[in-house]
Structures are given as structure tokens and as C-alpha cells.
Motif scaffolding. Structure first.
Motif, PDB file in Angstrom:
ATOM      1  N   ARG A  77       4.485   3.064   2.648  1.00 33.05           N
ATOM      2  CA  ARG A  77       4.298   3.663   3.974  1.00 33.05           C
ATOM      3  C   ARG A  77       5.615   4.077   4.625  1.00 33.05           C
ATOM      4  NH1 ARG A  77       3.046  -1.420   3.538  1.00 33.05           N
ATOM      5  NH2 ARG A  77       4.077  -3.056   4.759  1.00 33.05           N
ATOM      6  N   LEU A 130       4.217   7.366   4.929  1.00 31.16           N
ATOM      7  CA  LEU A 130       3.521   7.232   6.217  1.00 31.16           C
ATOM      8  C   LEU A 130       4.487   6.674   7.265  1.00 31.16           C
ATOM      9  CD1 LEU A 130       0.309   5.512   4.800  1.00 31.16           C
ATOM     10  CD2 LEU A 130       0.505   7.908   5.482  1.00 31.16           C
ATOM     11  N   LEU A 153      -0.793   4.081  13.257  1.00 27.09           N
ATOM     12  CA  LEU A 153      -1.780   5.029  12.746  1.00 27.09           C
ATOM     13  C   LEU A 153      -3.157   4.405  12.629  1.00 27.09           C
ATOM     14  CD1 LEU A 153       0.189   6.572   9.721  1.00 27.09           C
ATOM     15  CD2 LEU A 153      -0.138   7.616  11.971  1.00 27.09           C
ATOM     16  N   ILE A 182      -6.047   4.840   9.967  1.00 28.72           N
ATOM     17  CA  ILE A 182      -6.020   5.355   8.604  1.00 28.72           C
ATOM     18  C   ILE A 182      -7.295   4.996   7.872  1.00 28.72           C
ATOM     19  CG2 ILE A 182      -4.833   3.294   7.710  1.00 28.72           C
ATOM     20  CD1 ILE A 182      -3.237   5.238   5.901  1.00 28.72           C
ATOM     21  N   TYR A 223      -5.286  10.137   8.125  1.00 27.99           N
ATOM     22  CA  TYR A 223      -4.791   9.339   9.238  1.00 27.99           C
ATOM     23  C   TYR A 223      -4.526  10.206  10.462  1.00 27.99           C
ATOM     24  CZ  TYR A 223      -0.278  11.104   7.501  1.00 27.99           C
ATOM     25  OH  TYR A 223       0.740  11.906   7.078  1.00 27.99           O
TER      26      TYR A 223
END
Length: 282
Positions: A183, A187, A196, A198, A208
């Protein structure tokens, strides 16, 4: 019981009760191979079952260990097995629900997912078991990490915008779900602000939006995740999750049609209060 029964089912196998191991063999003609395997896994499994069921469990495990040895021998023909390891992020409990008599090689990942290790052989991903990992020497120091090998393959994923939220996906690539593990790179928004919302409906797809984007966008994401999950050949999870840094919390989704997300209070928009309303308590 293992000492008494194993030689009956597999003539030639040797049980060492002191070392808690069993040596099994396999092969064809002059090519014969063997491996020594610890019995801890099958003992623990039996202890969770009524004693009358122990013999069938022991027999199934022993025969599965031999099959694992044959498979390990075959996999060497395709090159370096260590470099062909891959890891998939799946819904927690998937391995327990679908595994055979020999336990899968897996890595727990929070309360909602687990990382299961596979070996890529040609176009096929074969589940790696604890027994076969030992036979192949994949637990030895210096063997490449299946997690890092998988993350390297999805490092080039490009986010795509879709109706107010973002999608990461690649057709027929089950490694995409591993983006949650990486992530920080794939992300980065998860560590900013509220994080987020997701969803991972498929191994090949995740979506997301900002966790504080509001109810309408959360509901749109919930609908898209539910639709993507239904009937998919590589289903992962129909749920939504709030991902903030290293924390992941499941966000309930109603069973209504269309589904809606039940947002935590912490990510709901807070009404603004003017100084006048503050002074008069309104």
C-alpha cells in the motif's frame, strides 16, 4: 497409531516416534526418492477430531505427502522453483475451507485476509504446501520471498478512474489483490487524512475512494464491488474496508438492493457550525 498403521498403508515407510517424523518414498522403476516429514501437522489435526476418525485422517495425510513428493520432483523440471514462487491475497479462511489433507503455506494478514503461496509452473499456479516447501528447500535462507516476487510483477499497475472512485486491475492477473500489501507504493492515499474505503471483489481487481468522500460515493463503491464479485471466476471478498495506515476495519454493507455502506462515524461529514449557531446552541 501412526507407527502401527503407516507401514500397512505405505509399505517401506519408516516412522521415528522419538523424532516425530515419518520417511516416505516414491518413484518409478530405478528412480526412487524419499523425504522425511514431521508428523506435527497431522497430530494436531487429529487432536481436533474424535478418535474414531483418526485412521482415515492419517491415511489421507500420508498419501497426500507422497503425492506432494511426486509433485515436487516434477516441479524441478521447470527451472528454479524459488524464483517461480508467487503470493496471492485471499479472504481469510479461504485456505482452511479449500485445502486438502496437507496444509497450505500461508502468511496471516490481519483479521480479514491471508497471503497464500503458490508456485508458477507454466501457465498454472499450484498451491504450495508446508510439506512441499520443505521438500523443495524453499524455507532455507537466501530463497527469494514470494511476496516480493509478486509485488515486483504488479509494480507497474496504473490506477483508472471509474464513476467517482479508482480501480486497479489487470485481466487474468490474480496478483493484483496484493496491492494492499504494498500500500505504501500502490495505495499511498491510505496513509493520508482519513485513509481509503477499499474493496477487493476479485483477485485481479480492487477499487477505492477517499474514506471521507461521503455517503453517495461510498454507496457507489459498494454497488460496484458487489456487482464485480457476483459470478467472478476469481472472487475474493464482497466487503468494504476502511484502510488507514496499518489499520483495516470492515465496513458493513447492507443486503438491500442496491447495497449501501454503513459508514463509521469517524469518516462521516460533520456539519459546519457558524459562530452564531455556536453562541445560541443551534
Amino acid at each position: 497409531m501412526i507407527s502401527d498403521l503407516a507401514p500397512i498403508w505405505l509399505p517401506g515407510c519408516v516412522v521415528d516416534a522419538d523424532e516425530r517424523t515419518v520417511e516416505v518414498g516414491w518413484g518409478r522403476g530405478a528412480l526412487q526418492m524419499s523425504a522425511v516429514v514431521g508428523v506435527g501437522e497431522i497430530v494436531n489435526r487429529c487432536l481436533q477430531l474424535p478418535q474414531p476418525r483418526w485412521p482415515e485422517q492419517i491415511e489421507a495425510w500420508l498419501r497426500a505427502v507422497v503425492a506432494e513428493g511426486e509433485l515436487a520432483t516434477e516441479e524441478h523440471r521447470y527451472g528454479d522453483v524459488g524464483e517461480r514462487q508467487r503470493a496471492l491475497l485471499v479472504q481469510r479462511g479461504w485456505s482452511a475451507r479449500t485445502a486438502g489433507p496437507v496444509a497450505d503455506a500461508l502468511i496471516p494478514f490481519g483479521d480479514h485476509f491471508e497471503v497464500v503461496v503458490f508456485v508458477r509452473t507454466g501457465d498454472e499456479l499450484r498451491r504450495l504446501t508446508v510439506v512441499r516447501r520443505a521438500m523443495l528447500g524453499l524455507a532455507d535462507p537466501g530463497v527469494p520471498s514470494p511476496v516480493q516476487l509478486s509485488l515486483a510483477e504488479i509494480a507497474d499497475l496504473e490506477p483508472q478512474q471509474h464513476d467517482g472512485f479508482t480501480v486497479l486491475g489487470r485481466d487474468d492477473d490474480p496478483l493484483v489483490s496484493m496491492a494492499i500489501v504494498d500500500r505504501e507504493n500502490l495505495l499511498p492515499q491510505a496513509s493520508m487524512g482519513a485513509g481509503l474505503l477499499i474493496g477487493v471483489p476479485r483477485l485481479s481487481t480492487l477499487a477505492y475512494c477517499p474514506a471521507d468522500a461521503g455517503q453517495a460515493r461510498a454507496d457507489a463503491l459498494a454497488r460496484w464491488v458487489a456487482e464485480s464479485y457476483q459470478g467472478a471466476p476469481d472472487r475474493c471478498s464482497p466487503d468494504l474496508f476502511w484502510l488507514q495506515g496499518d489499520q483495516m476495519v470492515q465496513v458493513p454493507v447492507t443486503l438491500a438492493t442496491p447495497p449501501t455502506a454503513v459508514l463509521p462515524a469517524a469518516v462521516k461529514p460533520q456539519p459546519r457550525r457558524t459562530w452564531l449557531r455556536h453562541l445560541f446552541g443551534r
